[in-house]
Write a protein that holds these residues in place. Structure first.
Motif, short mmCIF file in Angstrom:
data_model
loop_
_atom_site.label_atom_id
_atom_site.label_comp_id
_atom_site.label_asym_id
_atom_site.label_seq_id
_atom_site.Cartn_x
_atom_site.Cartn_y
_atom_site.Cartn_z
N THR A 36 56.71 8.22 -14.59
CA THR A 36 56.22 9.51 -14.09
C THR A 36 55.03 9.27 -13.17
O THR A 36 54.61 10.16 -12.46
CB THR A 36 55.78 10.43 -15.25
OG1 THR A 36 54.80 9.76 -16.04
CG2 THR A 36 56.97 10.82 -16.11
N LEU A 37 54.50 8.04 -13.18
CA LEU A 37 53.38 7.67 -12.33
C LEU A 37 53.80 7.77 -10.86
O LEU A 37 54.88 7.31 -10.50
CB LEU A 37 52.96 6.23 -12.65
CG LEU A 37 51.77 5.67 -11.91
CD1 LEU A 37 50.49 6.43 -12.30
CD2 LEU A 37 51.59 4.20 -12.24
N ASN A 38 52.97 8.37 -10.03
CA ASN A 38 53.31 8.57 -8.63
C ASN A 38 53.40 7.23 -7.91
O ASN A 38 52.40 6.59 -7.62
CB ASN A 38 52.29 9.46 -7.94
CG ASN A 38 52.69 9.80 -6.52
OD1 ASN A 38 53.57 9.18 -5.93
ND2 ASN A 38 52.04 10.79 -5.96
N MET A 39 54.62 6.81 -7.62
CA MET A 39 54.88 5.55 -6.94
C MET A 39 55.38 5.78 -5.53
O MET A 39 55.92 4.87 -4.89
CB MET A 39 55.91 4.75 -7.74
CG MET A 39 55.52 4.43 -9.17
SD MET A 39 54.14 3.29 -9.28
CE MET A 39 54.96 1.78 -8.88
N SER A 40 55.22 6.99 -5.00
CA SER A 40 55.74 7.32 -3.67
C SER A 40 55.27 6.39 -2.56
O SER A 40 56.04 6.11 -1.64
CB SER A 40 55.47 8.78 -3.32
OG SER A 40 54.10 9.08 -3.38
N PRO A 41 54.04 5.83 -2.62
CA PRO A 41 53.64 4.90 -1.55
C PRO A 41 54.49 3.63 -1.51
O PRO A 41 54.58 2.97 -0.48
CB PRO A 41 52.19 4.56 -1.88
CG PRO A 41 51.71 5.68 -2.73
CD PRO A 41 52.91 6.13 -3.50
N GLU A 42 55.13 3.29 -2.62
CA GLU A 42 55.94 2.08 -2.70
C GLU A 42 57.38 2.29 -2.23
O GLU A 42 58.11 1.33 -2.01
CB GLU A 42 55.96 1.54 -4.14
CG GLU A 42 54.58 1.28 -4.72
CD GLU A 42 53.80 0.24 -3.95
OE1 GLU A 42 54.40 -0.73 -3.45
OE2 GLU A 42 52.57 0.40 -3.85
N PRO A 74 63.15 12.41 -12.91
CA PRO A 74 63.53 13.49 -11.99
C PRO A 74 62.70 14.76 -12.17
O PRO A 74 62.69 15.62 -11.29
CB PRO A 74 65.00 13.74 -12.30
CG PRO A 74 65.30 13.06 -13.57
CD PRO A 74 64.23 12.04 -13.81
N ASN A 75 62.01 14.90 -13.29
CA ASN A 75 61.18 16.09 -13.54
C ASN A 75 59.75 15.94 -13.04
O ASN A 75 58.99 16.91 -13.04
CB ASN A 75 61.18 16.43 -15.03
CG ASN A 75 62.56 16.81 -15.51
OD1 ASN A 75 63.27 17.56 -14.86
ND2 ASN A 75 62.96 16.26 -16.64
N GLN A 77 56.76 15.90 -10.52
CA GLN A 77 56.58 16.66 -9.28
C GLN A 77 56.64 15.78 -8.04
O GLN A 77 57.22 16.16 -7.03
CB GLN A 77 55.26 17.45 -9.32
CG GLN A 77 55.12 18.42 -8.17
CD GLN A 77 56.22 19.47 -8.13
OE1 GLN A 77 56.51 20.10 -9.15
NE2 GLN A 77 56.84 19.67 -6.99
N TRP A 78 56.08 14.58 -8.09
CA TRP A 78 56.10 13.70 -6.92
C TRP A 78 57.53 13.31 -6.57
O TRP A 78 57.85 13.15 -5.39
CB TRP A 78 55.21 12.47 -7.12
CG TRP A 78 55.74 11.43 -8.07
CD1 TRP A 78 55.52 11.37 -9.41
CD2 TRP A 78 56.58 10.32 -7.75
NE1 TRP A 78 56.17 10.29 -9.94
CE2 TRP A 78 56.83 9.62 -8.94
CE3 TRP A 78 57.15 9.84 -6.56
CZ2 TRP A 78 57.62 8.48 -9.00
CZ3 TRP A 78 57.94 8.70 -6.63
CH2 TRP A 78 58.16 8.02 -7.83
N VAL A 79 58.40 13.20 -7.57
CA VAL A 79 59.80 12.85 -7.33
C VAL A 79 60.50 14.04 -6.67
O VAL A 79 61.25 13.88 -5.69
CB VAL A 79 60.52 12.46 -8.64
CG1 VAL A 79 62.01 12.25 -8.43
CG2 VAL A 79 59.86 11.22 -9.24
N LYS A 80 60.25 15.24 -7.15
CA LYS A 80 60.82 16.44 -6.55
C LYS A 80 60.38 16.60 -5.10
O LYS A 80 61.18 16.92 -4.23
CB LYS A 80 60.43 17.68 -7.36
CG LYS A 80 61.05 17.73 -8.74
CD LYS A 80 60.54 18.94 -9.49
CE LYS A 80 61.09 18.98 -10.90
NZ LYS A 80 60.61 20.12 -11.67
N ASP A 81 59.10 16.36 -4.85
CA ASP A 81 58.57 16.49 -3.49
C ASP A 81 59.20 15.45 -2.56
O ASP A 81 59.59 15.77 -1.44
CB ASP A 81 57.05 16.31 -3.48
CG ASP A 81 56.32 17.43 -4.22
OD1 ASP A 81 56.92 18.50 -4.44
OD2 ASP A 81 55.14 17.21 -4.57
N LEU A 82 59.33 14.22 -3.04
CA LEU A 82 59.86 13.14 -2.21
C LEU A 82 61.36 13.34 -1.93
O LEU A 82 61.81 13.21 -0.80
CB LEU A 82 59.62 11.79 -2.90
CG LEU A 82 59.84 10.54 -2.07
CD1 LEU A 82 59.00 10.56 -0.80
CD2 LEU A 82 59.51 9.31 -2.90
N THR A 83 62.12 13.72 -2.94
CA THR A 83 63.56 13.89 -2.74
C THR A 83 63.88 15.09 -1.87
O THR A 83 64.93 15.11 -1.21
CB THR A 83 64.31 14.01 -4.09
OG1 THR A 83 63.77 15.10 -4.84
CG2 THR A 83 64.23 12.72 -4.88
#
Length: 89
Positions: A36-42, A74-75, A77-83
């Motif tokens: 759940t940790l925001n990994m979007s930069p990776e 998938p729940n 928020q960062w995953v929802k925003d990225l997808t």
């Protein structure tokens, strides 16, 4: 610097865990844990893959990174925003 090392360490952990669990009837890797940790930069690329739950696999969104695949909740928020801005494969 230490935050980046933490991200890379966690990323490698999830890659290793997901690589270790393969479903016998599938050739793709199976996520058995998610972050759940925001990994979007990776995350690299503009695509993701959804994985349905089915023992031992868990429901996950799978992103590509420089280090392999990342299994994300998938729940989160960062995953929802990225997808929302990516194409599903």
């Amino acid at each position: 610097m230490s935050v980046k090392i933490l991200f890379i360490t966690l990323l490698l952990l999830f890659v290793c865990v997901s690589s270790a669990a393969r479903h016998p009837s599938r050739s793709r890797m199976c996520c058995i844990k998610v972050t759940t940790l925001n990994m979007s930069p990776e995350v690299v690329g503009e695509t993701y893959r959804e994985q349905a739950a089915g023992s031992p696999c868990v429901k996950a969104i799978i992103f590509n990174t420089e280090y392999g695949q990342l299994c994300a909740d998938p729940n989160a928020q960062w995953v929802k925003d990225l997808t929302a801005n990516m194409m599903k494969v």
